[in-house]
Scaffold this motif. Structure first.
Motif, PDB file in Angstrom:
ATOM      1  N   LEU A   1       0.801  -1.232   0.000  1.00 16.61           N
ATOM      2  CA  LEU A   1       0.000   0.000   0.000  1.00 16.61           C
ATOM      3  C   LEU A   1       0.831   1.277   0.000  1.00 16.61           C
ATOM      4  O   LEU A   1       0.363   2.321  -0.442  1.00 16.61           O
ATOM      5  N   GLU A   2       2.069   1.173   0.483  1.00 16.92           N
ATOM      6  CA  GLU A   2       2.887   2.384   0.593  1.00 16.92           C
ATOM      7  C   GLU A   2       3.009   3.095  -0.755  1.00 16.92           C
ATOM      8  O   GLU A   2       2.820   4.302  -0.856  1.00 16.92           O
TER       9      GLU A   2
ATOM     10  N   THR B   1      -0.312   4.666  -1.937  1.00 17.26           N
ATOM     11  CA  THR B   1      -0.566   5.940  -1.258  1.00 17.26           C
ATOM     12  C   THR B   1       0.271   7.053  -1.887  1.00 17.26           C
ATOM     13  O   THR B   1      -0.217   8.159  -2.121  1.00 17.26           O
TER      14      THR B   1
ATOM     15  N   LYS C   1      -9.972   4.027   3.147  1.00 13.51           N
ATOM     16  CA  LYS C   1      -8.639   4.617   3.257  1.00 13.51           C
ATOM     17  C   LYS C   1      -8.415   5.735   2.239  1.00 13.51           C
ATOM     18  O   LYS C   1      -7.791   6.739   2.547  1.00 13.51           O
ATOM     19  N   TYR C   2      -8.924   5.538   1.027  1.00 12.36           N
ATOM     20  CA  TYR C   2      -8.611   6.500  -0.030  1.00 12.36           C
ATOM     21  C   TYR C   2      -9.764   7.431  -0.385  1.00 12.36           C
ATOM     22  O   TYR C   2      -9.653   8.242  -1.276  1.00 12.36           O
TER      23      TYR C   2
ATOM     24  N   ARG D   1      -9.491  11.195  -1.468  1.00 13.84           N
ATOM     25  CA  ARG D   1      -8.171  11.470  -2.055  1.00 13.84           C
ATOM     26  C   ARG D   1      -8.167  11.251  -3.564  1.00 13.84           C
ATOM     27  O   ARG D   1      -7.223  11.620  -4.248  1.00 13.84           O
TER      28      ARG D   1
END
Ligand SMILES: [Zn+2]
Length: 201
Positions: free
Chosen positions: A126-127, A130, A161-162, A165
């Motif tokens: 995931l890093e 992101t 999570k997103y 964004r």
């Protein structure tokens, strides 16, 4: 049964670790390989031995690449960089790619969340996702995971999570066979599912 010499027995056991291969099939495959010319066997063994170094992950999307640089998909200027299709593994990326219906980019998660198996957010790739989203230009995240419970849980986790964004978070339309993942759907099914995407809320 342990009638085989140790190396042959070991080879049968290794082949058996492949998906869908039972003991009998593994035996047949191993015995068939013993008939290969010695040079072919050596070349095949050498190829397998080199794989950990010769195939590495694309630092952007997690796809395989030969040289540690961006993979051919990420570095293709003809792809739509505003779309990222999130898949669980390489097999799904290749399945979608072979359907010929997607011109965006991919992101390989490398697994899914599984509370029972202790697989958490930290186990997913995931890093870099992101980072990709933070660097701007990504309008839509298409979360194309399977339809099993863990995949659905992971999809909602990613949406949470997103959210905010990217402009849109979608999932492929219903149409994948129940209980099956993208791996088993044919090209036309995938094309239809991808062209009729639904918002994930
Ligand atoms: Zn890539």
């Amino acid at each position: 049964m342990r009638d085989y010499p140790a190396d042959l027995e070991e080879m049968i056991e290794q082949i058996r670790r492949l998906p869908g291969v039972g003991r009998r099939s593994a035996e047949r495959m191993a015995l068939a390989m013993l008939k290969w010319p010695a040079d072919n066997l050596r070349a095949f063994g050498g190829l397998i031995g080199r794989l950990p170094e010769s195939l590495v992950r694309c630092p952007v999307c997690g796809n395989l690449t030969g040289d540690g640089e961006e993979c051919p998909i990420c570095s293709d200027p003809g792809r739509d960089r505003s779309l990222i299709c999130v898949v669980e593994d390489l097999a799904q990326l290749y399945t979608v790619e072979k359907s010929g219906s997607f011109r965006g980019l991919y992101h390989i998660l490398g697994g899914k969340l599984s509370p029972l198996d202790n697989r958490t957010e930290a186990d997913l790739n995931l890093e870099s996702l992101t980072l990709r989203i933070a660097s701007g230009g990504v309008k839509e995240l298409i979360i194309a995971l399977g339809s099993d419970v863990e995949s659905r849980g992971t999809s909602y986790f990613l949406a949470e999570k997103y959210r905010g964004r990217v402009e849109k978070i979608t999932v492929p339309a219903q149409g994948l066979p129940a209980g099956a993942s993208l791996n088993y759907a044919d090209g036309a099914t995938i094309a239809a599912a991808l062209s009729h995407r639904q918002m994930l809320d």
